[in-house]
Each structure stands twice: as C-alpha cells, then as structure tokens.
Design a protein around this motif. Structure first.
Motif, PDB file in Angstrom:
ATOM      1  N   TRP A   1      -0.911   4.565  -1.129  1.00  0.00           N
ATOM      2  CA  TRP A   1      -1.651   5.374  -0.367  1.00  0.00           C
ATOM      3  C   TRP A   1      -1.268   5.452   1.383  1.00  0.00           C
ATOM      4  O   TRP A   1      -1.670   6.394   1.936  1.00  0.00           O
TER       5      TRP A   1
ATOM      6  N   HIS B   1      -5.224   2.011   2.936  1.00  0.00           N
ATOM      7  CA  HIS B   1      -5.404   2.839   1.891  1.00  0.00           C
ATOM      8  C   HIS B   1      -6.795   3.813   1.801  1.00  0.00           C
ATOM      9  O   HIS B   1      -7.178   4.659   1.108  1.00  0.00           O
TER      10      HIS B   1
ATOM     11  N   GLU C   1       0.703  -1.192   0.080  1.00  0.00           N
ATOM     12  CA  GLU C   1       0.032   0.041   0.116  1.00  0.00           C
ATOM     13  C   GLU C   1       0.908   1.269  -0.036  1.00  0.00           C
ATOM     14  O   GLU C   1       0.377   2.304   0.465  1.00  0.00           O
TER      15      GLU C   1
ATOM     16  N   CYS D   1      -2.434   8.514   4.243  1.00  0.00           N
ATOM     17  CA  CYS D   1      -3.034   7.902   5.236  1.00  0.00           C
ATOM     18  C   CYS D   1      -2.446   8.226   6.653  1.00  0.00           C
ATOM     19  O   CYS D   1      -2.902   9.107   7.248  1.00  0.00           O
TER      20      CYS D   1
ATOM     21  N   THR E   1       6.083  -0.490   1.544  1.00  0.00           N
ATOM     22  CA  THR E   1       5.044   0.048   2.625  1.00  0.00           C
ATOM     23  C   THR E   1       5.692   0.367   3.749  1.00  0.00           C
ATOM     24  O   THR E   1       5.502   1.339   4.443  1.00  0.00           O
TER      25      THR E   1
END
Length: 227
Positions: free
Chosen positions: A14, A86, A11, A18, A43
């Motif tokens: 995103w 996400h 991820e 976040c 990530t």
C-alpha cells in the motif's frame, strides 16, 4: 506547509500508492516522515524511493502513541497529518482541508481534524458498513464528543508539544488524546472533505482479539483511570 507522519509495519503493498497520492496534492511543501516498525517486506525501500524521512521503532519499543510521537518530533511543519500507510488520499485536495483548519488562517480553538474514510471495491461488507456509518457527509465541530481517528487526521505540533500521545495504552491513543483536548477547552473537527481510502476499515472485520483489546482501553478512557 504540512508534514505527514506515516506508521508502517510491512506495508509495501500500500505505501507506494499512499505516497504517490501525497505527491499529487495541490498544496506545496509537504514533507513525509515514515515511522517503520521493523518491516521486512521492502516498505522502507519504497519509502526511500519517494524521498521520505525515515525513522524506526522496534517491536520491543512499539506502542501506537510512541510511534506517532517519534514521527511528530521529526516533522518539519506545525500542521502534521497522521495517516496510516495503508490509507490512500482520494484526491489532490486532501491536504488542503487539513491546512485550512489548522494553518495560520484556521481557528486556534481547533486542536485537531479527522477526515472521512472510504472503502475500496474489495473492502469486506462488514468494513464497508462500518466506514459508511461512522464517517458521514456533514462537517461536525465536536465540543463534547472526543471521538478522533488517527488513520486519517491532523493536529498542531505546537499543541502536541504540551500534549503528546499517551505511549502506555495499547491503542485508541487518538480517542484518549481527544478526551484530554476537549477537557482542556479545545474543539475537534470532523472534515468529510479530507477523504482517504481505507481498505480494511476501522474495526478490521471480526477480529475478536483486536476488539477485546480496544474495548478494554476505551473502558479505561471512559472511566478516567490512569493508563
């Protein structure tokens, strides 16, 4: 004051957004736990740069419920927000809404809160429709309806200790948990002020394989059969 548990599998695109939104919350003392599922795209490195507490679940070990249980076990606070990595909180009051319902001044009969999910400009028409029709503008206190959604939700860790998420079912662990909680005499609150963007929506468009898996699990939950 609250802990945030993020589940992630590749991820990187995103998770930085976040975590930036979480860092901008008005509520102080937020610790973040990442439960990573063998990501290979960077990530984990992004999460490390944001100061997350890191945990891991392998592909062989993975279930949605088990990933959440690992993250909640590592959480520091009693109020634990469960957020897909996400999903991006819309404003700086997102955490306040969770804490208002589940913190020391909240109603002890409320076991969990789930928030509004909103589309982004590039979200597909199918997913925009599903988000807008599922997550409405009115706060609802659920005493019979056990719908719950862990893409953007919060629970009390003290309740979770006796009622962890089911680690055997193949998804919809949120709804299974909600059914147990309602049966135990708790209420669930839908809080539209706890807003998060969710780009791909709650059904991921026309993914027939995912729909079949989810429908099979919901059928088991509705029947009351063991997982």
């Amino acid at each position: 004051m609250i802990s945030v548990v993020l589940r992630a599998k590749n991820e990187r695109y995103w998770i930085g957004r976040c975590l930036t939104a979480i860092r901008r919350q008005r509520l102080p003392d937020i610790d973040v736990v990442l439960v990573d599922n063998d990501s290979t795209d960077g990530t984990v490195e992004v999460a490390e740069a944001h100061g997350c507490k890191l945990t891991n679940i392998t592909r062989e070990q993975f279930s949605y419920g088990r990933a959440l249980n690992i993250g909640i076990e590592a959480a520091k606070h009693d109020v634990v927000v469960l957020l897909s990595s996400h999903c991006v909180p819309v404003d700086e009051l997102w955490a306040d809404y969770a804490y208002a319902h589940l913190g020391p001044e909240g109603d002890p009969r409320v076991c969990g809160v789930y928030g509004r999910q909103e589309p982004l400009p590039d979200t597909s028409a199918i997913d925009r429709r599903d988000l807008w029709t599922t997550f409405r503008d009115e706060r609802v206190r659920q005493r019979l309806d056990y719908f719950f959604h862990n893409a953007n939700s919060a629970i009390r860790r003290s309740i979770w200790r006796d009622q962890p998420f089911d680690e055997k079912i193949r998804g919809v662990e949120d709804r299974e948990w909600g059914k147990r909680m309602i049966a135990a005499g708790y209420d669930i609150v839908y809080e539209p002020g706890m807003r998060a963007y969710h780009q791909h929506g709650i059904h991921q468009g026309r993914d027939e394989g995912r729909a079949k898996r989810v429908a099979e699990v919901i059928e088991v939950i509705r029947s009351g059969s063991p997982s």
